[in-house]
Design a protein around this motif. Sequence first.
Motif, PDB file in Angstrom:
ATOM      1  N   GLY A 289       0.957   9.244  -5.592  1.00  0.00           N
ATOM      2  CA  GLY A 289       1.006  10.565  -4.973  1.00  0.00           C
ATOM      3  C   GLY A 289      -0.120  10.820  -3.990  1.00  0.00           C
ATOM      4  O   GLY A 289      -0.528  11.956  -3.800  1.00  0.00           O
ATOM      5  N   ILE A 290      -0.628   9.765  -3.347  1.00  0.00           N
ATOM      6  CA  ILE A 290      -1.684   9.916  -2.354  1.00  0.00           C
ATOM      7  C   ILE A 290      -1.222   9.288  -1.048  1.00  0.00           C
ATOM      8  O   ILE A 290      -0.155   8.687  -0.980  1.00  0.00           O
ATOM      9  N   ARG A 291      -2.044   9.420  -0.003  1.00  0.00           N
ATOM     10  CA  ARG A 291      -1.679   8.857   1.296  1.00  0.00           C
ATOM     11  C   ARG A 291      -1.900   7.347   1.305  1.00  0.00           C
ATOM     12  O   ARG A 291      -2.805   6.829   0.656  1.00  0.00           O
ATOM     13  N   ALA A 292      -1.092   6.653   2.072  1.00  0.00           N
ATOM     14  CA  ALA A 292      -1.197   5.196   2.165  1.00  0.00           C
ATOM     15  C   ALA A 292      -2.486   4.773   2.861  1.00  0.00           C
ATOM     16  O   ALA A 292      -3.019   3.701   2.584  1.00  0.00           O
ATOM     17  N   LYS A 293      -3.011   5.620   3.728  1.00  0.00           N
ATOM     18  CA  LYS A 293      -4.250   5.304   4.434  1.00  0.00           C
ATOM     19  C   LYS A 293      -5.410   5.154   3.453  1.00  0.00           C
ATOM     20  O   LYS A 293      -6.266   4.279   3.616  1.00  0.00           O
ATOM     21  N   VAL A 294      -5.428   5.974   2.422  1.00  0.00           N
ATOM     22  CA  VAL A 294      -6.488   5.892   1.418  1.00  0.00           C
ATOM     23  C   VAL A 294      -6.404   4.577   0.651  1.00  0.00           C
ATOM     24  O   VAL A 294      -7.419   3.923   0.393  1.00  0.00           O
ATOM     25  N   VAL A 295      -5.195   4.156   0.322  1.00  0.00           N
ATOM     26  CA  VAL A 295      -5.011   2.902  -0.406  1.00  0.00           C
ATOM     27  C   VAL A 295      -5.405   1.721   0.474  1.00  0.00           C
ATOM     28  O   VAL A 295      -6.063   0.786   0.020  1.00  0.00           O
ATOM     29  N   ARG A 296      -5.020   1.745   1.751  1.00  0.00           N
ATOM     30  CA  ARG A 296      -5.366   0.659   2.668  1.00  0.00           C
ATOM     31  C   ARG A 296      -6.878   0.528   2.831  1.00  0.00           C
ATOM     32  O   ARG A 296      -7.424  -0.574   2.792  1.00  0.00           O
ATOM     33  N   THR A 297      -7.548   1.653   3.034  1.00  0.00           N
ATOM     34  CA  THR A 297      -9.004   1.574   3.196  1.00  0.00           C
ATOM     35  C   THR A 297      -9.677   1.133   1.904  1.00  0.00           C
ATOM     36  O   THR A 297     -10.681   0.427   1.942  1.00  0.00           O
TER      37      THR A 297
ATOM     38  N   CYS B 209       0.828  -1.209   0.000  1.00  0.00           N
ATOM     39  CA  CYS B 209       0.000   0.000   0.000  1.00  0.00           C
ATOM     40  C   CYS B 209       0.862   1.258   0.000  1.00  0.00           C
ATOM     41  O   CYS B 209       0.538   2.235  -0.679  1.00  0.00           O
ATOM     42  N   GLN B 210       1.949   1.240   0.743  1.00  0.00           N
ATOM     43  CA  GLN B 210       2.826   2.406   0.792  1.00  0.00           C
ATOM     44  C   GLN B 210       3.466   2.679  -0.567  1.00  0.00           C
ATOM     45  O   GLN B 210       3.544   3.816  -1.011  1.00  0.00           O
ATOM     46  N   ARG B 211       3.892   1.629  -1.239  1.00  0.00           N
ATOM     47  CA  ARG B 211       4.538   1.811  -2.539  1.00  0.00           C
ATOM     48  C   ARG B 211       3.544   2.263  -3.594  1.00  0.00           C
ATOM     49  O   ARG B 211       3.867   3.090  -4.444  1.00  0.00           O
ATOM     50  N   ILE B 212       2.322   1.730  -3.543  1.00  0.00           N
ATOM     51  CA  ILE B 212       1.289   2.178  -4.483  1.00  0.00           C
ATOM     52  C   ILE B 212       0.942   3.638  -4.221  1.00  0.00           C
ATOM     53  O   ILE B 212       0.795   4.440  -5.156  1.00  0.00           O
ATOM     54  N   ALA B 213       0.834   4.006  -2.958  1.00  0.00           N
ATOM     55  CA  ALA B 213       0.512   5.389  -2.609  1.00  0.00           C
ATOM     56  C   ALA B 213       1.620   6.343  -3.040  1.00  0.00           C
ATOM     57  O   ALA B 213       1.340   7.435  -3.533  1.00  0.00           O
ATOM     58  N   ASP B 214       2.865   5.945  -2.853  1.00  0.00           N
ATOM     59  CA  ASP B 214       3.977   6.793  -3.294  1.00  0.00           C
ATOM     60  C   ASP B 214       3.969   6.971  -4.803  1.00  0.00           C
ATOM     61  O   ASP B 214       4.230   8.060  -5.310  1.00  0.00           O
ATOM     62  N   ARG B 215       3.661   5.921  -5.520  1.00  0.00           N
ATOM     63  CA  ARG B 215       3.628   5.987  -6.979  1.00  0.00           C
ATOM     64  C   ARG B 215       2.502   6.894  -7.473  1.00  0.00           C
ATOM     65  O   ARG B 215       2.664   7.640  -8.426  1.00  0.00           O
TER      66      ARG B 215
ATOM     67  N   PHE C 171      -8.300  -9.014  -1.320  1.00  0.00           N
ATOM     68  CA  PHE C 171      -7.135  -9.608  -0.667  1.00  0.00           C
ATOM     69  C   PHE C 171      -6.294 -10.385  -1.669  1.00  0.00           C
ATOM     70  O   PHE C 171      -5.066 -10.348  -1.620  1.00  0.00           O
ATOM     71  N   ALA C 172      -6.953 -11.063  -2.603  1.00  0.00           N
ATOM     72  CA  ALA C 172      -6.227 -11.790  -3.646  1.00  0.00           C
ATOM     73  C   ALA C 172      -5.456 -10.821  -4.530  1.00  0.00           C
ATOM     74  O   ALA C 172      -4.313 -11.091  -4.910  1.00  0.00           O
ATOM     75  N   VAL C 173      -6.048  -9.682  -4.843  1.00  0.00           N
ATOM     76  CA  VAL C 173      -5.363  -8.659  -5.640  1.00  0.00           C
ATOM     77  C   VAL C 173      -4.164  -8.121  -4.871  1.00  0.00           C
ATOM     78  O   VAL C 173      -3.083  -7.925  -5.430  1.00  0.00           O
ATOM     79  N   TYR C 174      -4.344  -7.892  -3.571  1.00  0.00           N
ATOM     80  CA  TYR C 174      -3.253  -7.411  -2.727  1.00  0.00           C
ATOM     81  C   TYR C 174      -2.081  -8.391  -2.738  1.00  0.00           C
ATOM     82  O   TYR C 174      -0.924  -7.998  -2.888  1.00  0.00           O
ATOM     83  N   LEU C 175      -2.364  -9.680  -2.582  1.00  0.00           N
ATOM     84  CA  LEU C 175      -1.296 -10.682  -2.590  1.00  0.00           C
ATOM     85  C   LEU C 175      -0.617 -10.768  -3.951  1.00  0.00           C
ATOM     86  O   LEU C 175       0.607 -10.942  -4.035  1.00  0.00           O
ATOM     87  N   PHE C 176      -1.384 -10.637  -5.028  1.00  0.00           N
ATOM     88  CA  PHE C 176      -0.800 -10.657  -6.361  1.00  0.00           C
ATOM     89  C   PHE C 176       0.132  -9.471  -6.572  1.00  0.00           C
ATOM     90  O   PHE C 176       1.242  -9.621  -7.097  1.00  0.00           O
ATOM     91  N   ILE C 177      -0.281  -8.288  -6.135  1.00  0.00           N
ATOM     92  CA  ILE C 177       0.565  -7.098  -6.269  1.00  0.00           C
ATOM     93  C   ILE C 177       1.817  -7.240  -5.409  1.00  0.00           C
ATOM     94  O   ILE C 177       2.920  -6.868  -5.843  1.00  0.00           O
ATOM     95  N   ALA C 178       1.683  -7.779  -4.198  1.00  0.00           N
ATOM     96  CA  ALA C 178       2.846  -7.986  -3.334  1.00  0.00           C
ATOM     97  C   ALA C 178       3.829  -8.953  -3.981  1.00  0.00           C
ATOM     98  O   ALA C 178       5.046  -8.721  -3.969  1.00  0.00           O
ATOM     99  N   PHE C 179       3.321 -10.039  -4.565  1.00  0.00           N
ATOM    100  CA  PHE C 179       4.182 -10.999  -5.239  1.00  0.00           C
ATOM    101  C   PHE C 179       4.876 -10.346  -6.433  1.00  0.00           C
ATOM    102  O   PHE C 179       6.077 -10.526  -6.639  1.00  0.00           O
ATOM    103  N   TRP C 180       4.146  -9.586  -7.218  1.00  0.00           N
ATOM    104  CA  TRP C 180       4.707  -8.942  -8.404  1.00  0.00           C
ATOM    105  C   TRP C 180       5.791  -7.928  -8.030  1.00  0.00           C
ATOM    106  O   TRP C 180       6.834  -7.852  -8.676  1.00  0.00           O
ATOM    107  N   MET C 181       5.561  -7.150  -6.973  1.00  0.00           N
ATOM    108  CA  MET C 181       6.564  -6.174  -6.529  1.00  0.00           C
ATOM    109  C   MET C 181       7.812  -6.875  -6.013  1.00  0.00           C
ATOM    110  O   MET C 181       8.929  -6.399  -6.216  1.00  0.00           O
ATOM    111  N   ARG C 182       7.634  -7.997  -5.352  1.00  0.00           N
ATOM    112  CA  ARG C 182       8.789  -8.752  -4.838  1.00  0.00           C
ATOM    113  C   ARG C 182       9.642  -9.281  -5.990  1.00  0.00           C
ATOM    114  O   ARG C 182      10.870  -9.178  -5.961  1.00  0.00           O
TER     115      ARG C 182
END
Length: 75
Positions: free
Chosen positions: A27-35, A19-25, A49-60
Amino acid sequence: MNIFLKPLLYFQKHGFHVCQRIADRMGIRAKVVRTSFMYLTFVTLGFGFAVYLFIAFWMRIKDLLFTKRSSVFDL
């Protein structure tokens, strides 16, 4: 209570920071992305949650393939 608190603290400390990396990219707050991920998860019954895990895997994978080097001599 400890059985629930211990994994929660582990994931907060060693999380993927998706969420922090998406928010930085974006230009918004990480809290908005998390919610947004939370609402998406509740509305679509777990798809968020599945999308979140897929994005985490892809970023890794991206971080492992494309390492940041400070100079040309770090090869």
